[in-house]
Design a protein around this motif. Structure first.
Motif, PDB file in Angstrom:
ATOM      1  N   SER A  56       0.839  -1.193   0.000  1.00 25.24           N
ATOM      2  CA  SER A  56       0.000   0.000   0.000  1.00 25.24           C
ATOM      3  C   SER A  56       0.876   1.246   0.000  1.00 25.24           C
ATOM      4  N   CYS A 113       1.142  -4.703   3.635  1.00 28.44           N
ATOM      5  CA  CYS A 113       0.084  -3.969   4.319  1.00 28.44           C
ATOM      6  C   CYS A 113      -1.098  -3.786   3.368  1.00 28.44           C
ATOM      7  N   LEU A 115      -4.980  -2.362   2.269  1.00 28.84           N
ATOM      8  CA  LEU A 115      -5.558  -1.017   2.309  1.00 28.84           C
ATOM      9  C   LEU A 115      -6.104  -0.680   3.693  1.00 28.84           C
ATOM     10  N   LYS A 116      -6.722  -1.628   4.352  1.00 27.38           N
ATOM     11  CA  LYS A 116      -7.257  -1.370   5.705  1.00 27.38           C
ATOM     12  C   LYS A 116      -6.124  -0.979   6.663  1.00 27.38           C
ATOM     13  N   GLY A 117      -5.013  -1.676   6.589  1.00 23.78           N
ATOM     14  CA  GLY A 117      -3.864  -1.331   7.429  1.00 23.78           C
ATOM     15  C   GLY A 117      -3.306   0.036   7.075  1.00 23.78           C
ATOM     16  N   SER A 119      -5.008   2.497   5.910  1.00 22.77           N
ATOM     17  CA  SER A 119      -5.972   3.455   6.450  1.00 22.77           C
ATOM     18  C   SER A 119      -5.727   3.697   7.938  1.00 22.77           C
ATOM     19  N   ILE A 120      -5.469   2.627   8.676  1.00 28.87           N
ATOM     20  CA  ILE A 120      -5.189   2.744  10.113  1.00 28.87           C
ATOM     21  C   ILE A 120      -3.901   3.539  10.334  1.00 28.87           C
ATOM     22  N   GLU A 123      -4.509   7.197   9.537  1.00 35.34           N
ATOM     23  CA  GLU A 123      -5.309   7.822  10.598  1.00 35.34           C
ATOM     24  C   GLU A 123      -4.436   8.108  11.831  1.00 35.34           C
ATOM     25  N   CYS A 149      -4.801   7.071   0.447  1.00 34.47           N
ATOM     26  CA  CYS A 149      -4.272   5.709   0.506  1.00 34.47           C
ATOM     27  C   CYS A 149      -4.715   4.902  -0.712  1.00 34.47           C
ATOM     28  N   GLU A 151      -3.978   0.706  -2.468  1.00 31.20           N
ATOM     29  CA  GLU A 151      -3.329  -0.601  -2.402  1.00 31.20           C
ATOM     30  C   GLU A 151      -2.993  -1.041  -3.818  1.00 31.20           C
ATOM     31  N   LEU A 182      -9.543   6.797   1.053  1.00 27.49           N
ATOM     32  CA  LEU A 182      -9.010   5.594   0.404  1.00 27.49           C
ATOM     33  C   LEU A 182      -9.415   5.581  -1.062  1.00 27.49           C
ATOM     34  N   GLU A 184     -10.085   2.842  -3.527  1.00 28.23           N
ATOM     35  CA  GLU A 184     -10.257   1.399  -3.545  1.00 28.23           C
ATOM     36  C   GLU A 184     -10.372   0.825  -4.945  1.00 28.23           C
TER      37      GLU A 184
END
Length: 186
Positions: A56, A113, A115-117, A119-120, A123, A149, A151, A182, A184
């Motif tokens: 990512s 990593c 996309l969710k990671g 994003s975290i 943040e 972000c 991925e 994001l 996506e």
């Protein structure tokens, strides 16, 4: 002995030169040239693993920085950039590749990593900046950042991957700043 000392001195100078060509002088983060090389290497690694790992990218931009620079001067602006880069570097994992992308913009490659990671991670950067003022020689400044972000997806062109993260960053800025967006869709 003299030849050994000269060789050691030469090796040390080569190492120093290597660091200078890979690092941004002001922030100490990797520079954009290194970013491009590392992106290529990480995408190749992703392809070798046949997508079993993730890659990512988070783009970070200091909100309203040009206006800030005009009001407070370039010296103070440089202190802000340096502080932001240090915070990004502290938040990054050891395997992450934080780079100064240009001006007040940063790019962080996140190997392994999804996309969710990402994003975290983004943040955490956003909240850190918004939650803790930056102290300069004369004042405290409340700074915010916007983050985009993306991925990597199989067989995607590297430039398109970067553009998707930049597009998410533009959306974050256009939608009010101080947020994470994001991208996506490839």
């Amino acid at each position: 002995n003299k030849a050994v000392l000269q060789r050691e001195d030469l090796e040390r100078r080569v190492d120093q030169l290597s660091i200078l060509t890979r690092r941004d002088e002001q922030t100490g983060l990797y520079n954009i040239l290194f970013f491009r090389e590392e992106l290529e290497r990480r995408v190749d690694e992703y392809k070798r693993c046949r997508g079993e790992q993730f890659l990512s990218l988070v783009m970070v931009d200091i909100d309203n920085f040009n206006q800030f620079n005009e009001e407070h001067g370039q010296t103070t602006g440089n202190m802000i950039i340096t502080n932001v880069s240090r915070r990004i570097d502290r938040i990054a994992r050891g395997m992450d590749i934080p780079c100064r992308f240009g001006g007040q913009e940063f790019a962080i490659l996140l190997p392994r990593c999804p996309l969710k990671g990402a994003s975290i991670f983004a943040e955490r950067i956003r909240a850190n900046m918004a939650g803790e003022p930056i102290e300069t020689q004369s004042e405290l400044f409340q700074i915010t950042v916007s983050c985009g972000c993306a991925e990597y997806v199989p067989e995607e062109d590297n430039a398109i991957f970067v553009n998707r993260a930049e597009e998410a960053l533009r959306r974050a800025k256009n939608e009010g700043r101080n947020r994470v967006i994001l991208n996506e869709t490839p």
